[in-house]
Design a protein around this motif. Structure first.
Motif, short mmCIF file in Angstrom:
data_model
loop_
_atom_site.label_atom_id
_atom_site.label_comp_id
_atom_site.label_asym_id
_atom_site.label_seq_id
_atom_site.Cartn_x
_atom_site.Cartn_y
_atom_site.Cartn_z
N GLY A 1 0.82 -1.21 0.00
CA GLY A 1 0.00 0.00 0.00
C GLY A 1 0.84 1.25 0.00
O GLY A 1 0.56 2.21 -0.72
N ALA A 2 1.89 1.26 0.83
CA ALA A 2 2.77 2.43 0.91
C ALA A 2 3.44 2.70 -0.44
O ALA A 2 3.45 3.83 -0.94
N ALA A 3 4.00 1.64 -1.02
CA ALA A 3 4.71 1.81 -2.29
C ALA A 3 3.76 2.25 -3.40
O ALA A 3 4.07 3.16 -4.19
N THR A 4 2.60 1.61 -3.47
CA THR A 4 1.62 1.95 -4.51
C THR A 4 1.11 3.38 -4.34
O THR A 4 1.03 4.15 -5.30
N TYR A 5 0.79 3.74 -3.11
CA TYR A 5 0.23 5.06 -2.83
C TYR A 5 1.21 6.17 -3.18
O TYR A 5 0.86 7.15 -3.84
N VAL A 6 2.47 6.01 -2.76
CA VAL A 6 3.48 7.03 -3.05
C VAL A 6 3.75 7.10 -4.55
O VAL A 6 3.81 8.18 -5.14
N ALA A 7 3.94 5.93 -5.18
CA ALA A 7 4.26 5.92 -6.60
C ALA A 7 3.15 6.53 -7.45
O ALA A 7 3.41 7.23 -8.43
N GLU A 8 1.90 6.28 -7.06
CA GLU A 8 0.78 6.80 -7.85
C GLU A 8 0.55 8.29 -7.60
O GLU A 8 -0.19 8.93 -8.34
N HIS A 9 1.16 8.84 -6.56
CA HIS A 9 1.14 10.29 -6.34
C HIS A 9 2.34 10.98 -6.98
O HIS A 9 2.32 12.19 -7.20
N ALA A 10 3.41 10.22 -7.20
CA ALA A 10 4.66 10.82 -7.67
C ALA A 10 4.56 11.25 -9.12
O ALA A 10 3.93 10.57 -9.93
N LYS B 1 10.03 10.76 -11.32
CA LYS B 1 10.53 10.90 -9.94
C LYS B 1 10.03 9.79 -9.01
O LYS B 1 10.15 9.89 -7.80
N ARG B 2 9.47 8.74 -9.60
CA ARG B 2 8.91 7.67 -8.76
C ARG B 2 9.99 6.97 -7.95
O ARG B 2 9.78 6.58 -6.81
N GLY B 3 11.17 6.79 -8.52
CA GLY B 3 12.26 6.14 -7.80
C GLY B 3 12.69 6.96 -6.60
O GLY B 3 12.88 6.43 -5.50
N ALA B 4 12.83 8.27 -6.79
CA ALA B 4 13.25 9.15 -5.70
C ALA B 4 12.19 9.21 -4.61
O ALA B 4 12.49 9.15 -3.42
N TYR B 5 10.91 9.30 -5.02
CA TYR B 5 9.85 9.44 -4.03
C TYR B 5 9.67 8.16 -3.21
O TYR B 5 9.56 8.20 -1.99
N THR B 6 9.61 7.01 -3.87
CA THR B 6 9.38 5.76 -3.15
C THR B 6 10.59 5.33 -2.33
O THR B 6 10.46 4.58 -1.36
N SER B 7 11.78 5.81 -2.68
CA SER B 7 12.98 5.41 -1.93
C SER B 7 12.95 5.94 -0.50
O SER B 7 13.63 5.39 0.38
N GLY C 1 17.62 5.54 -5.42
CA GLY C 1 16.26 5.71 -5.90
C GLY C 1 16.17 6.80 -6.96
O GLY C 1 15.56 6.61 -8.02
N ALA C 2 16.82 7.95 -6.69
CA ALA C 2 16.83 9.05 -7.66
C ALA C 2 17.62 8.68 -8.91
O ALA C 2 17.23 9.02 -10.04
N VAL D 1 13.64 -9.81 -17.01
CA VAL D 1 12.91 -8.67 -16.45
C VAL D 1 13.30 -7.42 -17.23
O VAL D 1 14.49 -7.12 -17.37
N ARG D 2 12.31 -6.68 -17.69
CA ARG D 2 12.61 -5.51 -18.49
C ARG D 2 12.67 -4.25 -17.63
O ARG D 2 12.17 -4.21 -16.50
N GLU D 3 13.26 -3.21 -18.16
CA GLU D 3 13.31 -1.92 -17.49
C GLU D 3 11.91 -1.31 -17.46
O GLU D 3 11.13 -1.48 -18.39
N THR D 4 11.61 -0.58 -16.37
CA THR D 4 10.25 -0.06 -16.20
C THR D 4 10.16 1.44 -15.97
O THR D 4 9.06 1.99 -15.86
N LYS D 5 11.28 2.15 -15.87
CA LYS D 5 11.24 3.53 -15.39
C LYS D 5 10.39 4.46 -16.25
O LYS D 5 9.88 5.47 -15.75
#
Length: 564
Positions: free
Chosen positions: A147-156, A160-166, A310-311, A552-556
């Protein structure tokens, strides 16, 4: 193989705007739950001997500790089931409210432990309720991280998802220091007997303030924009479990996320922060306060690198950083742990190099040496010899002897014959055992093997060298863990994201990672070589590197609003 997941989405423009107040609030609110997780983790682990006496007082002292740790482990075992339960709810009714339920269950379970009467007051109901609370907390934790990871990533903002979720990943250090601070404060304020009697409850009870802050903040949060958009369009999943695990196109991504990402991430994480601590205090015989301080300082130094990697993953990709962390760990664990030996206990390293210990025995007379409860009875000469060496944390090599022969221990040039205890009267066994242990102790002392590591001068050169070695391992942790939340979120479409990402994360971390200390110690006990436990993380990190690189492919640059 993962290209089918969000693969057709057009890349979005990357945001260059600074973090807004709302985004900071989202990160803070989400991270508090993870602080709770680690606060309780370190709290319960540190106080396990006291908890054992309170809730398992009908057992002997050794069993008290074992059962208190088994109650703790129960929470790990049920985490994947919590991922299924709360992941499904998160994908059906929303991130915010599911997220609120998990923090309430988790926080109240921790708080109630502080109120729970012990075995002396309510008998067997005490340990039963304790285990029930641990299971509830494990279930809630199964939904908390996803939940934490999904919530932060979907707000980011995109890019900047890597930096925010890190930021979520840094909370383990905060939880550690918060628990140590509260325990130390309570122990200082109260006398040790009072703390052992009832003062141990204070750290659990004060967690209610952390819970209150978490709930208050989460109540004021908005639903994630990705889920809100999907709900408005009527595209929410009616059966997220079936979609996630009943359709091969998504199930194969779940399997790849486990084998090609979280399995290796978990073993690297547990090796750098927990197995290293057990190795210092067990194999190297460093006193516990010094070992804990060394680990704590390395965590303080290494923690900012969660944000760094993360960044960085937003710029160069998640995959190369995670894969590099797994590969570096697999290639360097042996030299790093040998460097720990040479610097934490140089006398032991010198003795091992000059006077090796060898057990020569009939392999058929040697049984499995892992004895976590300390109650197994060994009767063969091989088992007795290995048990004595394991009890002294002595690393040894094995050599096969003729069938039926009595085992012997060679320490340097000195040979000590073993003995068989089957059928011996109790008094005769006691005498032989004492003589055998005395002979081994004298031979080890003569060969230069220390009973314990010499005190390590605080802030001296030796101390800082150990911090540097441990910090390298923590940096590996930050490499594999810093970008992982963003990558897991990006692997799955919005409609089943919470469910799909939570299960591989908690199987990887709860089972592969959680079993590392016990399995590593079992390998050491069986083989005699104190470094052989490292094969567990090395093998699984290696498997993740190979699978991750190939499949596994890159997702950024994935559009996480995509639902196909």
């Amino acid at each position: 193989m993962a290209t089918t997941v969000g693969g057709g989405a057009k890349p979005l423009a990357k945001s260059t705007a600074p973090m807004t107040a709302e985004e900071k609030k989202v990160i803070f609110a989400s991270s508090l739950g993870t602080v709770f997780e680690w606060y309780d983790f370190y709290l319960y682990g540190t106080l396990a001997p006291i908890i054992g006496k309170q809730f398992f007082s009908n057992l002997d002292p050794t069993s008290q500790v074992i059962f208190s740790l088994l109650a703790f482990a129960a929470g790990f075992i049920v985490r994947p089931f919590g991922a299924l339960v709360f992941g499904r709810l998160g994908d059906m009714i929303g991130r915010k409210y599911t997220f609120l339920v998990t923090i309430l269950i988790m926080g109240l379970s921790t708080f109630i432990v502080g109120l729970l009467p012990g075995y002396a007051a309510i008998g067997v109901a005490a340990p039963v309720i304790l285990i029930g609370l641990r299971l509830l907390q494990g279930l809630a934790l199964g939904g908390e991280y996803g939940g934490a990871a999904t919530y932060v990533a979907e707000h980011a903002p995109h890019g900047k998802r890597g930096a925010y979720t890190s930021w979520i990943q840094t909370t383990a250090t905060l939880g550690l220091f918060l628990s140590l601070l509260v325990i130390l404060g309570a122990r200082t304020w109260l006398t040790e007997p009072v703390f052992a009697d009832w003062g141990w409850r204070i750290p659990f009870l004060v967690s209610i303030f952390l819970l209150a802050i978490s709930v208050w903040i989460r109540l004021s949060m908005n639903e994630s924009p990705a889920f809100k958009k999907m709900k408005e369009e009527g595209k929410t999943s009616k059966a997220p479990l079936t979609e996630s695990f009943g359709q091969w196109k998504n199930l194969k991504i779940v399997i790849l996320a486990l084998v090609g990402l979280t399995m290796g991430q978990a073993v690297v994480w547990y090796t750098g922060q927990f197995y290293a601590l057990f190795f210092l205090t067990g194999a190297l015989k460093v006193d516990a306060p010094t070992a804990n301080i060394l680990i704590a300082v390395s965590l303080l130094i290494g923690t900012p690198f969660f944000i760094v990697f993360g960044a960085l993953s937003d710029k160069i990709g998640r995959k190369p950083i995670i894969m590099a962390g797994c590969l570096l760990a697999a290639l360097t664990y042996f030299p790093l742990f040998k460097a720990l030996t040479e610097n934490a206990n140089p006398e032991l390293a010198a003795a091992q190099a000059k006077n090796k210990v060898v057990v020569t025995a009939d392999p058929e007379r040697c049984s499995f040496q892992f004895n976590p409860t300390g109650v197994a009875k060994f009767t063969s000469s091989c088992d007795i010899a290995k048990q004595v060496l394991a009890g002294r944390s002595v690393s040894y090599d094995n050599e096969a002897a003729a069938t039926g022969s009595v085992a012997q221990i060679k320490i340097g040039e000195k040979i000590i014959p073993g003995f068989e205890s089957k059928g011996l009267p109790a008094d005769e066994f006691k005498k032989k055992d004492a003589e055998f242990k005395a002979a081994i102790g004298a031979a080890l002392k003569e060969a230069g093997y220390p009973d314990k590591a010499k005190p390590i001068p605080f802030m001296g050169g030796q101390w800082w060298t150990l911090v540097a070695i441990l910090t390298v391992m923590v940096i590996y942790v930050t490499m594999v863990y810093g970008p992982i939340a963003a990558m897991l979120v990006e692997l799955f479409p919005t409609r089943i994201r919470y469910t799909s990402m939570s299960l591989p994360y908690h199987i990887g971390n709860g089972w592969f990672g959680g079993l590392l200390p016990a399995t590593g110690l079992a390998i050491v006990a069986q083989t005699g070589n104190m470094y052989n436990g490292l094969w567990y993380p090395i093998i699984f990190a290696g498997i993740t590197f190979v699978v991750g690189m190939l499949f596994v492919r890159e997702t950024k640059d994935v559009n996480i609003y995509a639902n196909d």
